[in-house]
Design an enzyme around this catalytic site. Structure first.
Site, mmCIF file in Angstrom:
data_model
loop_
_atom_site.group_PDB
_atom_site.id
_atom_site.type_symbol
_atom_site.label_atom_id
_atom_site.label_comp_id
_atom_site.label_asym_id
_atom_site.label_seq_id
_atom_site.Cartn_x
_atom_site.Cartn_y
_atom_site.Cartn_z
ATOM 1 N N ASP A 72 -4.351 -13.001 2.172
ATOM 2 C CA ASP A 72 -5.172 -12.112 2.706
ATOM 3 C C ASP A 72 -5.047 -12.447 4.409
ATOM 4 O O ASP A 72 -5.164 -13.735 4.865
ATOM 5 C CB ASP A 72 -6.879 -12.604 2.371
ATOM 6 N N TYR A 127 -15.002 1.424 9.434
ATOM 7 C CA TYR A 127 -13.401 1.643 9.676
ATOM 8 C C TYR A 127 -13.245 2.342 11.119
ATOM 9 O O TYR A 127 -12.238 1.736 11.910
ATOM 10 C CB TYR A 127 -13.086 2.705 8.719
ATOM 11 N N ASN A 159 -5.693 -12.383 13.748
ATOM 12 C CA ASN A 159 -4.425 -13.293 13.062
ATOM 13 C C ASN A 159 -3.123 -12.837 13.497
ATOM 14 O O ASN A 159 -2.257 -13.575 13.484
ATOM 15 C CB ASN A 159 -4.892 -13.661 11.791
ATOM 16 N N GLY A 214 0.852 -1.276 -0.014
ATOM 17 C CA GLY A 214 0.269 0.118 -0.005
ATOM 18 C C GLY A 214 0.923 1.214 -0.001
ATOM 19 O O GLY A 214 2.086 1.163 -0.174
HETATM 20 P P1 NAD Z 1 -3.461 1.678 1.455
HETATM 21 O O1 NAD Z 1 -4.895 1.276 1.225
HETATM 22 O O2 NAD Z 1 -2.508 2.249 0.624
HETATM 23 O O3 NAD Z 1 -2.673 0.483 2.207
HETATM 24 C C1 NAD Z 1 -3.453 -0.806 2.603
HETATM 25 C C2 NAD Z 1 -2.820 -2.086 2.132
HETATM 26 O O4 NAD Z 1 -3.338 -3.324 3.009
HETATM 27 C C3 NAD Z 1 -2.874 -2.333 0.695
HETATM 28 O O5 NAD Z 1 -1.943 -2.710 0.059
HETATM 29 C C4 NAD Z 1 -3.983 -3.280 0.685
HETATM 30 O O6 NAD Z 1 -3.976 -4.254 -0.453
HETATM 31 C C5 NAD Z 1 -3.745 -4.112 1.995
HETATM 32 N N1 NAD Z 1 -4.541 -4.871 2.676
HETATM 33 C C6 NAD Z 1 -6.069 -4.423 2.723
HETATM 34 N N2 NAD Z 1 -6.824 -5.322 3.485
HETATM 35 C C7 NAD Z 1 -5.960 -6.497 3.486
HETATM 36 C C8 NAD Z 1 -6.449 -7.834 3.760
HETATM 37 N N3 NAD Z 1 -7.480 -8.396 4.400
HETATM 38 N N4 NAD Z 1 -5.045 -8.678 3.745
HETATM 39 C C9 NAD Z 1 -4.059 -8.231 3.294
HETATM 40 N N5 NAD Z 1 -3.721 -7.209 2.791
HETATM 41 C C10 NAD Z 1 -4.675 -6.287 2.915
HETATM 42 O O7 NAD Z 1 -3.858 2.629 2.662
HETATM 43 P P2 NAD Z 1 -2.471 3.326 3.411
HETATM 44 O O8 NAD Z 1 -2.948 4.783 3.348
HETATM 45 O O9 NAD Z 1 -1.075 2.825 3.200
HETATM 46 O O10 NAD Z 1 -2.775 2.861 5.227
HETATM 47 C C11 NAD Z 1 -2.011 1.979 5.548
HETATM 48 C C12 NAD Z 1 -2.751 1.983 7.211
HETATM 49 O O11 NAD Z 1 -2.490 2.857 7.730
HETATM 50 C C13 NAD Z 1 -4.189 1.330 7.245
HETATM 51 O O12 NAD Z 1 -4.295 0.364 8.354
HETATM 52 C C14 NAD Z 1 -4.722 2.808 7.666
HETATM 53 O O13 NAD Z 1 -6.092 2.316 8.317
HETATM 54 C C15 NAD Z 1 -3.748 3.073 8.456
HETATM 55 N N6 NAD Z 1 -3.916 4.856 8.263
HETATM 56 C C16 NAD Z 1 -3.660 5.639 7.405
HETATM 57 C C17 NAD Z 1 -3.856 6.874 7.364
HETATM 58 C C18 NAD Z 1 -3.283 7.640 5.982
HETATM 59 O O14 NAD Z 1 -3.653 8.851 5.913
HETATM 60 N N7 NAD Z 1 -2.938 6.971 5.037
HETATM 61 C C19 NAD Z 1 -4.448 7.409 8.420
HETATM 62 C C20 NAD Z 1 -4.792 6.990 9.438
HETATM 63 C C21 NAD Z 1 -4.546 5.363 9.634
#
Ligand code: NAD
Ligand code: UDP
Length: 324
Positions: free
Chosen positions: A56, A145, A99, A10
């Site tokens: 996953d 969320y 998990n 991500g």
């Molecule tokens: P993103 O959507 O770019 O990355 C999330 C990654 O997790 C993706 O690559 C996705 O494919 C993977 N993923 C999701 N569900 C999955 C599953 N069930 N099994 C395996 N892989 C899975 O989001 P991001 O912005 O990089 O955010 C990363 C984390 O940080 C998240 O948990 C998000 O809640 C948290 N977060 C981000 C922000 C932000 O501003 N970017 C703010 C608050 C919290």
């Protein structure tokens, strides 16, 4: 040391994996590419210390041997996904996180979870310190969320008390930067894609809702410091420079127009505010400063400049590969 990063394909995962590999760590990524992309990890694949596992986290996890630290980032973060896939997001936050904690217990690994400012919901006080208990609608369109992340925090401390798991909880506030998906749905990539494509930028509400945007590199530096600190209670990781969303839309329109050599900026269209969309958000980052010696360094102008450059370069590459 071997470090597992869930969600490593991500946006934030990309920047974190890069930092860890540069530090000499062996890195294993778990990701199902739901909201991330193979492109975000492609250039790590030639690195001997890097392993990508397509899985996953809601399912039975593959065996990866011993890991010492786990950064648990896997979860969609764009509000566009909340309405599309609420049950899957809740499953990811609860079963997926469970998990990962079981794996942490098995390996004796420390686990950092990427929690969020959304645990504060639509806050009734500002700035939000870690003591604030939040104002969350438990059945609204964002609840999968907000409540999902709250239960992940609860689970972290339940595992700590029951199994002695070492946990770190980062409450991340809006991050942006290169390696977001252009059509991810969050404000900064949406504004950039509209401006690049010459469409008007859509702002929900009157433009006066506020956010504090932090650049990705600052954010992952904060996560890294928290993981390696002794502090085991939640810590806000964010910028405390508060800006109206309308102003950010104007800044993006201007930066993109300048870089594309356009005389005029795209205009901004205002649509009704979305349900439960927080009107004000600003972290109190006093705790992060005290216990981690961390504060963001990259100002919004600089960060937007770098981000727009990256999206424009991606566009050139994409149009080149279409021609080839
Ligand atoms: P993103 O959507 O770019 O990355 C999330 C990654 O997790 C993706 O690559 C996705 O494919 C993977 N993923 C999701 N569900 C999955 C599953 N069930 N099994 C395996 N892989 C899975 O989001 P991001 O912005 O990089 O955010 C990363 C984390 O940080 C998240 O948990 C998000 O809640 C948290 N977060 C981000 C922000 C932000 O501003 N970017 C703010 C608050 C919290
Ligand atoms: N937003 C907007 N236009 C968009 C995307 C988002 O006006 O195309 C607004 C959104 O309603 C919110 C703010 O920008 O008020 C930040 O949205 P984002 O999705 O980036 O993050 P959030 O803080 O809502 O998780």
């Amino acid at each position: 040391m071997t470090v597992l990063v869930t969600g490593g394909a991500g946006f934030l995962g990309h920047h974190l994996v890069k930092l860890l590999l540069e530090e000499g760590k062996e890195v294993v990524v778990f990701d199902n590419l739901w909201t991330g992309s193979a492109k975000n990890v492609r250039h790590f694949e030639q690195h001997l210390g890097f392993t990508f596992v397509h899985c996953d986290i809601r399912e039975r996890l593959p065996d990866v041997g011993h890991v010492e630290q786990i950064y648990h980032l896997a979860c969609p973060a764009s509000p566009d996904r909340f309405e599309e896939s609420p049950v899957e997001i809740l499953e990811t936050c609860f079963q997926g996180t469970k998990n990962i904690f079981d794996l942490g217990v098995k390996c004796g690994a420390r686990v950092l979870i990427a929690s969020t400012s959304e645990t504060y919901g639509d806050p009734l006080t500002s700035p939000q310190s870690e003591q604030y208990r939040g104002n969350v609608n438990c059945f609204g369109p964002r609840s999968c969320y907000d409540e999902g992340k709250r239960i992940a925090e609860s689970l972290a401390y339940a595992y700590h008390h029951k199994h002695g798991l070492q946990v770190r909880v980062a409450r991340i506030f809006n991050a942006y930067g290169p390696h977001m998906q252009l059509h991810d749905g969050r404000a900064v990539p949406n504004f950039i894609s509209s401006a690049m494509e010459g469409h008007s930028i859509v702002v929900y509400g009157d433009g006066n809702s506020t956010r504090c945007f932090q650049y990705a590199l600052d954010c992952v530096e904060g996560l890294h410091r928290l993981m390696n600190s002794d502090h085991d209670l939640p810590v806000n990781i964010g910028s405390d420079v508060e800006m109206p969303i309308g102003l950010i839309a104007d800044m993006v329109a201007r930066v993109v127009a300048e870089k594309m050599g356009h005389a005029d900026c795209v205009d901004v269209t205002f649509l009704p505010q979305r349900e439960d969309d927080p009107t004000q958000r600003q972290p109190d980052i006093g705790l992060a400063k005290r216990v981690l010696g961390w504060a963001p360094k990259i100002e919004l102008e600089e960060g937007l400049d770098r981000t727009v450059n990256w999206f424009l370069a991606e566009k050139v590459v994409a149009s080149g590969s279409r021609r080839a």
